[in-house]
Design an enzyme around this catalytic site. Structure first.
Site, PDB file in Angstrom:
ATOM      1  N   GLU A  35      43.531  11.656 -30.330  1.00 55.18           N
ATOM      2  CA  GLU A  35      43.369  12.237 -28.984  1.00 55.18           C
ATOM      3  C   GLU A  35      43.263  11.123 -27.952  1.00 55.18           C
ATOM      4  O   GLU A  35      42.524  10.153 -28.138  1.00 55.18           O
ATOM      5  CB  GLU A  35      42.100  13.093 -28.966  1.00 55.18           C
ATOM      6  CG  GLU A  35      42.274  14.421 -28.283  1.00 55.18           C
ATOM      7  CD  GLU A  35      43.234  15.352 -29.001  1.00 55.18           C
ATOM      8  OE1 GLU A  35      44.342  15.566 -28.471  1.00 55.18           O
ATOM      9  OE2 GLU A  35      42.880  15.873 -30.069  1.00 55.18           O
ATOM     10  N   THR A  37      45.351   9.007 -27.375  1.00 49.17           N
ATOM     11  CA  THR A  37      46.057   7.818 -27.853  1.00 49.17           C
ATOM     12  C   THR A  37      47.500   7.797 -27.348  1.00 49.17           C
ATOM     13  O   THR A  37      48.120   6.741 -27.307  1.00 49.17           O
ATOM     14  CB  THR A  37      46.075   7.776 -29.394  1.00 49.17           C
ATOM     15  OG1 THR A  37      46.460   9.076 -29.873  1.00 49.17           O
ATOM     16  CG2 THR A  37      44.707   7.428 -29.951  1.00 49.17           C
ATOM     17  N   SER A  69      60.941  36.786 -18.414  1.00 45.05           N
ATOM     18  CA  SER A  69      59.932  36.632 -19.465  1.00 45.05           C
ATOM     19  C   SER A  69      59.086  37.884 -19.584  1.00 45.05           C
ATOM     20  O   SER A  69      58.789  38.538 -18.568  1.00 45.05           O
ATOM     21  CB  SER A  69      59.018  35.443 -19.143  1.00 45.05           C
ATOM     22  OG  SER A  69      57.869  35.479 -19.968  1.00 45.05           O
ATOM     23  N   GLU A 172      58.979  18.750 -18.028  1.00 46.73           N
ATOM     24  CA  GLU A 172      57.577  19.044 -17.722  1.00 46.73           C
ATOM     25  C   GLU A 172      56.982  18.010 -16.768  1.00 46.73           C
ATOM     26  O   GLU A 172      56.210  18.347 -15.866  1.00 46.73           O
ATOM     27  CB  GLU A 172      56.758  19.123 -19.020  1.00 46.73           C
ATOM     28  CG  GLU A 172      55.325  19.568 -18.763  1.00 46.73           C
ATOM     29  CD  GLU A 172      54.719  20.405 -19.870  1.00 46.73           C
ATOM     30  OE1 GLU A 172      55.436  20.828 -20.803  1.00 46.73           O
ATOM     31  OE2 GLU A 172      53.509  20.652 -19.810  1.00 46.73           O
ATOM     32  N   ASP A 184      53.372  17.017 -27.312  1.00 54.69           N
ATOM     33  CA  ASP A 184      53.630  18.455 -27.390  1.00 54.69           C
ATOM     34  C   ASP A 184      55.093  18.758 -27.724  1.00 54.69           C
ATOM     35  O   ASP A 184      55.390  19.571 -28.595  1.00 54.69           O
ATOM     36  CB  ASP A 184      53.307  19.134 -26.055  1.00 54.69           C
ATOM     37  CG  ASP A 184      51.853  18.982 -25.658  1.00 54.69           C
ATOM     38  OD1 ASP A 184      51.063  18.483 -26.464  1.00 54.69           O
ATOM     39  OD2 ASP A 184      51.520  19.366 -24.516  1.00 54.69           O
TER      40      ASP A 184
END
Ligand code: ADP
Ligand code: MG
Length: 394
Positions: A35, A37, A69, A172, A184
């Site tokens: 985390e 990192t 959506s 993103e 992600d």
């Protein structure tokens, strides 16, 4: 088998009055360890989970792009040429439809990374998802990944997985405007069923590491505390800045380049807080490497110890935990989990607990009881299984 694939197909037919050409999907993710990192060019170990975003898509014979959506009543319609220009394409779009920045960002980023959008047809796409939105399980990477693999196929772009990671990451960061590392998107696009993804955030290289959960009668329980503190973005910026200060003062490009003995030697020259922030990152990188080795040796007791050491480091050195997260970790360990830690950026969010299947119920009951006793909001708990990255469903 997967009813969401049926739902997304039906949703497409309802919104657009014809059948999609295909269905693609991409998963959310959790980070097993590693985390804060990623932006220090270090190591992370996420895995894709069995909750996915589905995209039903068909090409059109004009240059119109329509995105829709199940999460929104509004269908957004733009011209492909305008999406190719950048975020200004959304200038006229209502607040409720701002989510369209994620899919339109993917379109734009495909162009930025080499697709000749001017020569390509428009498309209609409808999304449906069972990834909880905004819960730290990366519904954003899931929607990006599902569309990226779909367009890569129907537009015959021939991008490989790591280029698609760059596309979604670019979308993103530079189109949506949410600064994130590659964790992600890599997990959502590149994960293999049953495995975690050992990812080097410096060069983007990755390899699967078998988790072997089912064979060992282990499961990963997610405990979503539903708490999100206000200082998330400020706290995040302060942590990043402290890491940059430490790297600069130690004369390295990133904390990835600092060994534990080097950091220890600099103890008296660094500001106390900067030193502790750096200590989290330097030791966390090592814990990721140690976790990979422990998994390969099927030494789950060691994996559990590393998870708890990671939690303590985030709690005491990086100071990004909360009382709710600490309680969930403590109770999990007291009632049979072999490891537990907060996961994600911190200041709220979820804990993951590595738990023998036989102890799951007792852990859940104990957590519900302890949260009620402390007057905390009842957490949401569910199991996640390591799943396949983005792919075509049908
Ligand atoms: P997380 O990735 O942790 O779920 P983010 O804030 O990064 O949270 O991303 C959530 C945003 O992504 C939502 O607010 C929405 O704009 C967009 N999004 C994700 N999944 C969908 C979906 N299935 N339909 C529409 N928008 C989505
Ligand atoms: Mg996200």
């Amino acid at each position: 088998m997967s009813s969401l694939a049926d739902d997304v197909e039906a949703g497409f037919r309802r919104r657009f009055s014809y059948a999609p050409a295909g269905i693609w999907s991409a998963p959310g993710r959790v980070n097993l360890i590693g985390e804060h990192t990623d932006y220090n060019e270090g190591f992370v170990l996420p895995f894709a989970i069995d909750r996915r975003t589905f995209a039903a898509l068909a090409l059109r014979d004009d240059d119109v792009v329509r995105v829709s959506s199940g999460e929104s009543d509004e269908t957004v319609e733009v011209r492909l040429a305008d999406a190719a220009e950048g975020p200004a394409v959304l200038d006229g779009v209502s607040g409720d439809a701002r989510w369209a920045a994620y899919p339109l960002g993917v379109v734009w980023a495909l162009g930025q990374l080499g697709a000749d959008l001017a020569g390509l047809p428009g498309f209609d796409v409808h999304f449906d998802s069972d990834v909880p939105i905004g819960a730290g399980l990366s519904s954003s990477a899931a929607i990006e990944g599902a569309l990226a693999v779909a367009l890569n196929e129907v537009w015959r772009l021939g991008f490989d997985g790591s280029r698609l990671v760059d596309v979604c990451h670019r979308a993103e960061n530079d189109f949506v405007g949410a600064p994130t590392g590659i964790l992600d998107q890599s997990a959502s696009l590149l994960s293999r069923e049953g495995s975690a993804l050992f990812l080097d955030c410096r060069d983007g290289s990755s390899e699967p590491v078998d988790l072997g959960l089912q064979a060992s009668d282990l499961a990963i329980l997610v405990i979503d505390t539903k708490v999100k503190h206000e200082h998330v973005s400020g706290g995040y910026a302060e942590r990043r800045a402290a890491c940059e200060t430490a790297a600069r003062e130690l004369g390295v490009r990133a904390l990835r380049d600092v060994s534990w003995p080097q950091l220890l030697a600099a103890r008296d020259t660094l500001d106390g807080i900067v030193y502790r922030r750096a200590r989290h990152v330097v030791t966390e990188d090592q814990r990721v490497l140690d976790t990979v080795a422990a998994l390969r040796a099927q030494d789950y007791a060691a994996v559990g110890d590393l998870m708890f050491a990671s939690h303590r480091s985030m709690r005491d050195d990086f100071e990004i935990s909360t009382p709710e997260l600490d309680l969930a970790v403590e109770i999990s360990l007291n009632y049979g989990a072999i490891g537990a830690r907060m996961t994600g950026g911190g200041f709220g969010g979820s804990v993951i607990a590595l738990t023998p299947v036989s102890a799951i119920t007792q852990v859940q009951v104990a957590i519900d009881g302890a949260f009620a006793e402390h007057g905390y909001t009842g957490p949401e708990m569910f199991l996640v299984w390591p799943s396949q990255g983005a792919h075509r469903e049908r």
